[in-house]
Design an enzyme around this catalytic site. Structure first.
Site, PDB file in Angstrom:
ATOM      1  N   VAL A 121       0.906  -1.113  -0.095  1.00  0.00           N
ATOM      2  CA  VAL A 121       0.107   0.089  -0.087  1.00  0.00           C
ATOM      3  C   VAL A 121       0.903   1.050  -0.198  1.00  0.00           C
ATOM      4  CG1 VAL A 121      -1.684   1.202   1.208  1.00  0.00           C
ATOM      5  CG2 VAL A 121      -1.854  -1.205   1.135  1.00  0.00           C
ATOM      6  N   CYS A 122       1.756   1.437   1.050  1.00  0.00           N
ATOM      7  CA  CYS A 122       2.211   2.645   1.425  1.00  0.00           C
ATOM      8  C   CYS A 122       3.378   3.005   0.336  1.00  0.00           C
ATOM      9  CB  CYS A 122       2.700   2.835   2.691  1.00  0.00           C
ATOM     10  SG  CYS A 122       1.531   2.743   4.004  1.00  0.00           S
ATOM     11  N   LEU A 123       3.992   1.487   0.034  1.00  0.00           N
ATOM     12  CA  LEU A 123       5.158   1.936  -1.417  1.00  0.00           C
ATOM     13  C   LEU A 123       4.487   1.592  -2.617  1.00  0.00           C
ATOM     14  CD1 LEU A 123       7.985   1.838  -2.319  1.00  0.00           C
ATOM     15  CD2 LEU A 123       8.024  -0.573  -1.898  1.00  0.00           C
TER      16      LEU A 123
END
Length: 210
Positions: A121-123
């Site tokens: 998600v965050c990457l």
């Protein structure tokens, strides 16, 4: 025989063409990481941050809802890169944050060395968005983390399908160093030795023979 002229996949990182983005390495999210041992992951994160600091590469840190369950950015990052953090109010995809994107653009650099918790998600999301806008993203998988190895592998495939360059922190360091005679080579060598126990022996041998 003709050869391809597109250098997108062969142009190397340098200290002058890259920016580091550390995305959501927050205490609450680190708890859920299961694809890497916590001690190894912490070491890899520190190695990547020290690489950027030693090479003089600009670094941008962002967090999501750090007043909630995600928690603060881990000190292993802020102790090295400082505590100037772009705190997003609600955007899951960091690239949707005008402040974060503007900070990247302001560096004038098109190569983004990117790591995040969690990887899928965050990457993944900002990496896909940045590539779509013409940036050259290097996803540092071993300085990122997610729930388990299956999720890591699936995410890695999606990143590569989109043209993101999947890499490791030590490879980033070596690519930036380029030559043992280059500026900051010795300092970068010690970063590698300090965060890669096995390579410490190589460093000891190299500098003993100088």
């Amino acid at each position: 025989m003709t050869y391809p002229t597109n250098t997108h996949y062969s142009e190397f990182l340098t200290r002058d063409n890259a920016v580091l983005a550390m995305i959501d390495h927050q205490a609450g999210l680190m708890v859920g990481v299961g694809d890497e041992h916590p001690t190894i992951l912490k070491n890899n994160i520190q190695g990547l941050c020290n690489t950027a600091k030693t090479a003089g590469i600009p670094s941008i840190i962002t967090s999501s809802l750090d007043d909630g369950p995600n928690g603060p950015v881990i000190p292993e990052i802020t102790d090295i890169l400082g505590d100037n953090i772009i705190k997003r109010e609600g955007e899951i995809n960091a690239w949707d944050s005008e402040e974060f994107k503007a900070a990247i653009v302001a560096t004038g650099r098109k190569k983004i060395i990117m790591a995040g918790i969690v990887t899928d998600v965050c990457l993944l999301f900002p990496a896909l968005s940045a590539v779509a806008e013409g940036f050259d993203v290097y996803a540092v998988i071993d300085a990122s983390g997610t729930w388990n190895k299956t999720v890591q592998e699936v995410t890695t495939q999606r990143l590569t399908q989109a043209g993101v360059k999947v890499t490791t922190w030590a490879s980033v360091l070596a690519e930036i160093m380029n030559d043992w005679r280059s500026e900051n080579a010795e300092e970068l060598g010690y970063v590698l030795a300090n965060h890669s126990t096995k390579y410490g022996y190589v460093m000891n041998s190299h500098f003993a023979n100088k």
